[in-house]
Design a protein around this motif. Sequence first.
Motif, PDB file in Angstrom:
ATOM      1  N   THR A 332       0.849  -1.198   0.000  1.00 54.70           N
ATOM      2  CA  THR A 332       0.000   0.000   0.000  1.00 54.70           C
ATOM      3  C   THR A 332       0.885   1.249   0.000  1.00 54.70           C
ATOM      4  O   THR A 332       2.055   1.165   0.356  1.00 54.70           O
ATOM      5  CB  THR A 332      -0.912   0.031   1.248  1.00 54.70           C
ATOM      6  OG1 THR A 332      -0.070   0.044   2.409  1.00 54.70           O
ATOM      7  CG2 THR A 332      -1.827  -1.174   1.306  1.00 54.70           C
ATOM      8  N   GLY A 333       0.320   2.367  -0.422  1.00 55.01           N
ATOM      9  CA  GLY A 333       1.023   3.660  -0.329  1.00 55.01           C
ATOM     10  C   GLY A 333       1.968   3.960  -1.479  1.00 55.01           C
ATOM     11  O   GLY A 333       2.739   4.923  -1.397  1.00 55.01           O
ATOM     12  N   VAL A 334       1.884   3.157  -2.544  1.00 51.92           N
ATOM     13  CA  VAL A 334       2.822   3.387  -3.656  1.00 51.92           C
ATOM     14  C   VAL A 334       2.656   4.788  -4.277  1.00 51.92           C
ATOM     15  O   VAL A 334       3.660   5.494  -4.458  1.00 51.92           O
ATOM     16  CB  VAL A 334       2.714   2.261  -4.715  1.00 51.92           C
ATOM     17  CG1 VAL A 334       3.520   2.604  -5.962  1.00 51.92           C
ATOM     18  CG2 VAL A 334       3.194   0.943  -4.117  1.00 51.92           C
ATOM     19  N   PRO A 335       1.415   5.259  -4.575  1.00 49.21           N
ATOM     20  CA  PRO A 335       1.297   6.610  -5.144  1.00 49.21           C
ATOM     21  C   PRO A 335       1.872   7.682  -4.219  1.00 49.21           C
ATOM     22  O   PRO A 335       2.525   8.622  -4.670  1.00 49.21           O
ATOM     23  CB  PRO A 335      -0.216   6.800  -5.332  1.00 49.21           C
ATOM     24  CG  PRO A 335      -0.755   5.403  -5.386  1.00 49.21           C
ATOM     25  CD  PRO A 335       0.120   4.566  -4.502  1.00 49.21           C
ATOM     26  N   GLU A 336       1.642   7.516  -2.910  1.00 48.00           N
ATOM     27  CA  GLU A 336       2.157   8.503  -1.946  1.00 48.00           C
ATOM     28  C   GLU A 336       3.688   8.502  -1.963  1.00 48.00           C
ATOM     29  O   GLU A 336       4.335   9.547  -1.959  1.00 48.00           O
ATOM     30  CB  GLU A 336       1.658   8.191  -0.526  1.00 48.00           C
ATOM     31  CG  GLU A 336       0.159   8.387  -0.309  1.00 48.00           C
ATOM     32  CD  GLU A 336      -0.707   7.264  -0.899  1.00 48.00           C
ATOM     33  OE1 GLU A 336      -0.163   6.253  -1.381  1.00 48.00           O
ATOM     34  OE2 GLU A 336      -1.946   7.423  -0.886  1.00 48.00           O
ATOM     35  N   ALA A 337       4.276   7.293  -1.993  1.00 46.95           N
ATOM     36  CA  ALA A 337       5.744   7.197  -1.988  1.00 46.95           C
ATOM     37  C   ALA A 337       6.322   7.846  -3.249  1.00 46.95           C
ATOM     38  O   ALA A 337       7.297   8.591  -3.186  1.00 46.95           O
ATOM     39  CB  ALA A 337       6.177   5.733  -1.894  1.00 46.95           C
ATOM     40  N   LEU A 338       5.676   7.570  -4.371  1.00 42.65           N
ATOM     41  CA  LEU A 338       6.216   8.079  -5.633  1.00 42.65           C
ATOM     42  C   LEU A 338       5.924   9.561  -5.847  1.00 42.65           C
ATOM     43  O   LEU A 338       6.442  10.165  -6.789  1.00 42.65           O
ATOM     44  CB  LEU A 338       5.695   7.249  -6.807  1.00 42.65           C
ATOM     45  CG  LEU A 338       6.236   5.822  -6.869  1.00 42.65           C
ATOM     46  CD1 LEU A 338       5.681   5.097  -8.089  1.00 42.65           C
ATOM     47  CD2 LEU A 338       7.762   5.798  -6.889  1.00 42.65           C
ATOM     48  N   ALA A 374      15.990  12.422   4.000  1.00 47.07           N
ATOM     49  CA  ALA A 374      14.627  12.788   4.411  1.00 47.07           C
ATOM     50  C   ALA A 374      13.608  12.302   3.372  1.00 47.07           C
ATOM     51  O   ALA A 374      12.556  11.749   3.723  1.00 47.07           O
ATOM     52  CB  ALA A 374      14.529  14.295   4.602  1.00 47.07           C
ATOM     53  N   ARG A 375      13.928  12.461   2.106  1.00 44.36           N
ATOM     54  CA  ARG A 375      12.999  12.018   1.047  1.00 44.36           C
ATOM     55  C   ARG A 375      12.840  10.502   1.034  1.00 44.36           C
ATOM     56  O   ARG A 375      11.728   9.989   0.920  1.00 44.36           O
ATOM     57  CB  ARG A 375      13.511  12.480  -0.324  1.00 44.36           C
ATOM     58  CG  ARG A 375      13.234  13.925  -0.594  1.00 44.36           C
ATOM     59  CD  ARG A 375      13.786  14.348  -1.947  1.00 44.36           C
ATOM     60  NE  ARG A 375      13.444  15.753  -2.195  1.00 44.36           N
ATOM     61  CZ  ARG A 375      14.031  16.496  -3.113  1.00 44.36           C
ATOM     62  NH1 ARG A 375      14.973  15.989  -3.892  1.00 44.36           N
ATOM     63  NH2 ARG A 375      13.667  17.752  -3.278  1.00 44.36           N
ATOM     64  N   ALA A 376      13.962   9.805   1.141  1.00 44.60           N
ATOM     65  CA  ALA A 376      13.885   8.335   1.100  1.00 44.60           C
ATOM     66  C   ALA A 376      13.080   7.810   2.291  1.00 44.60           C
ATOM     67  O   ALA A 376      12.260   6.897   2.144  1.00 44.60           O
ATOM     68  CB  ALA A 376      15.289   7.730   1.095  1.00 44.60           C
ATOM     69  N   ILE A 377      13.288   8.427   3.457  1.00 42.64           N
ATOM     70  CA  ILE A 377      12.557   7.982   4.655  1.00 42.64           C
ATOM     71  C   ILE A 377      11.062   8.311   4.515  1.00 42.64           C
ATOM     72  O   ILE A 377      10.205   7.511   4.879  1.00 42.64           O
ATOM     73  CB  ILE A 377      13.180   8.599   5.930  1.00 42.64           C
ATOM     74  CG1 ILE A 377      14.546   7.930   6.189  1.00 42.64           C
ATOM     75  CG2 ILE A 377      12.256   8.468   7.134  1.00 42.64           C
ATOM     76  CD1 ILE A 377      15.323   8.490   7.348  1.00 42.64           C
ATOM     77  N   ARG A 378      10.759   9.474   3.948  1.00 41.62           N
ATOM     78  CA  ARG A 378       9.355   9.872   3.754  1.00 41.62           C
ATOM     79  C   ARG A 378       8.660   8.888   2.801  1.00 41.62           C
ATOM     80  O   ARG A 378       7.565   8.397   3.068  1.00 41.62           O
ATOM     81  CB  ARG A 378       9.310  11.298   3.192  1.00 41.62           C
ATOM     82  CG  ARG A 378       7.935  11.918   3.123  1.00 41.62           C
ATOM     83  CD  ARG A 378       7.944  13.403   3.471  1.00 41.62           C
ATOM     84  NE  ARG A 378       9.049  14.137   2.838  1.00 41.62           N
ATOM     85  CZ  ARG A 378       8.951  14.820   1.688  1.00 41.62           C
ATOM     86  NH1 ARG A 378       7.818  14.879   1.040  1.00 41.62           N
ATOM     87  NH2 ARG A 378       9.989  15.484   1.209  1.00 41.62           N
ATOM     88  N   ALA A 379       9.327   8.583   1.701  1.00 39.63           N
ATOM     89  CA  ALA A 379       8.727   7.674   0.712  1.00 39.63           C
ATOM     90  C   ALA A 379       8.568   6.271   1.312  1.00 39.63           C
ATOM     91  O   ALA A 379       7.511   5.636   1.179  1.00 39.63           O
ATOM     92  CB  ALA A 379       9.596   7.611  -0.536  1.00 39.63           C
ATOM     93  N   HIS A 380       9.586   5.826   1.997  1.00 35.49           N
ATOM     94  CA  HIS A 380       9.542   4.506   2.620  1.00 35.49           C
ATOM     95  C   HIS A 380       8.428   4.448   3.670  1.00 35.49           C
ATOM     96  O   HIS A 380       7.711   3.452   3.772  1.00 35.49           O
ATOM     97  CB  HIS A 380      10.919   4.215   3.254  1.00 35.49           C
ATOM     98  CG  HIS A 380      10.983   2.949   4.021  1.00 35.49           C
ATOM     99  ND1 HIS A 380      10.816   2.897   5.390  1.00 35.49           N
ATOM    100  CD2 HIS A 380      11.181   1.667   3.617  1.00 35.49           C
ATOM    101  CE1 HIS A 380      10.921   1.641   5.786  1.00 35.49           C
ATOM    102  NE2 HIS A 380      11.135   0.870   4.736  1.00 35.49           N
TER     103      HIS A 380
END
Length: 387
Positions: A332-338, A374-380
Amino acid sequence: MSARPVLPGATLGILGGGQLGRMLGMAARSLGYGVVVWAGNYDAPARVIADRVLTQPHGDLEGTIELMRTCDLVTLEWENMPAETVDVLSEHRPCHPSASVLRITQDRLAERALLDRLGIPTAPAYGVRTAEDLHTAWQKVGLPARVKTARGGYDGGGQWRVRTETELGSLPTMDGTTAYRWEKEVNFEREISVLLARSSTGEVRVYPAFENEHTGGILHLTRCPARISPEVARRAEEIARSVAEALQIVGMLTVECFVVAAPGGGHDVWVNELAPRVHNSGHLTIEASSTSQFEQHIRAVCGLPLGETTLRSPAAMVNLLGDKSRARVQLTGVPEALSVPHTHLHLYGKQEVRARRKLGHVTALAGSPEEAVARAIRAHGALGFEG
Ligand code: ATP
Ligand code: MG
């Protein structure tokens, strides 16, 4: 050193069908090679990128013959493949890395002996098989310690942390049948990895060091550039080059290091372990480097000129691990991560989720390493599992 390159159009055999084999295979395909993956089972991440998949167990004679018959060159994604199989294969086809590299890097004690011979610093350690050895290690090296199986451990498996005398009880029985290494726990400042490629022509290219954070013995986050001084960077590169030359390795080599405070000020670089292959900490090279570690490995084993290893951008990578056992991956959350800028998701196509199983990773680029982290952690953080 073989001078004749193996050119696109040839077929490459990859021993192992995990995510590393999958990403190696994708790089090989981009360069126009055919790919045969000896996966060893039917549900392997690399199966979908292969022209042909071998499902016999690794080491099987029929599989060995089939690989020989279908490939022009053999490489591997994981060092714990039977060295005897590589012995047989290399009589008929170029095989990189060689069986002698595998014999050293499959065994923590043999690997340590090599590093000692090269005068490369490592954590104080002692080889252990019996209860008596254990006692000697405890007296000589002391606590806190990490006790590691000499063979077959990965992602922190086959490892015990012993902080107190009481915790000695949690170790497996030392009955003389299995070898372990008792290693002093290192109070490191950082962990870094140096990735290097050495081609079959002897050309060497080194990537700038990456900085790694582990959780429970498993890689969580990699960032680049690493927060190290130019002296530490130079020393780490020098170590990696000397190991590569000593091993005469062909392909990628990863040197995992601890950066420790030196007694007189400054820092020392100690080697933790070697991996004769592409490495989880190098996944960010796909987006962040001029040449990805996967393409570089293919170029190296095929004897093609190596690519630039320069960083195009600061970057960070976070591993996507399974949370608990689930029959299927329902992410779940793929659109949010991308939707996080400059962020890329890599999924390995594993059918089954297990706790701590590596299922994919997220890489983010940014103007600074801090912003990339910060971006990688947010997406993850946007990703989750259902089902
Ligand atoms: P992998 O193959 O996934 O890299 P592994 O199972 O072979 O892992 P190691 O690399 O030996 O295991 O250890 C995993 C992590 O545990 C290290 O990256 C480090 O964070 C920690 N660790 C291992 N040995 C020590 C030590 N002697 N002192 C402090 N930390 C250690
Ligand atoms: Mg390791």
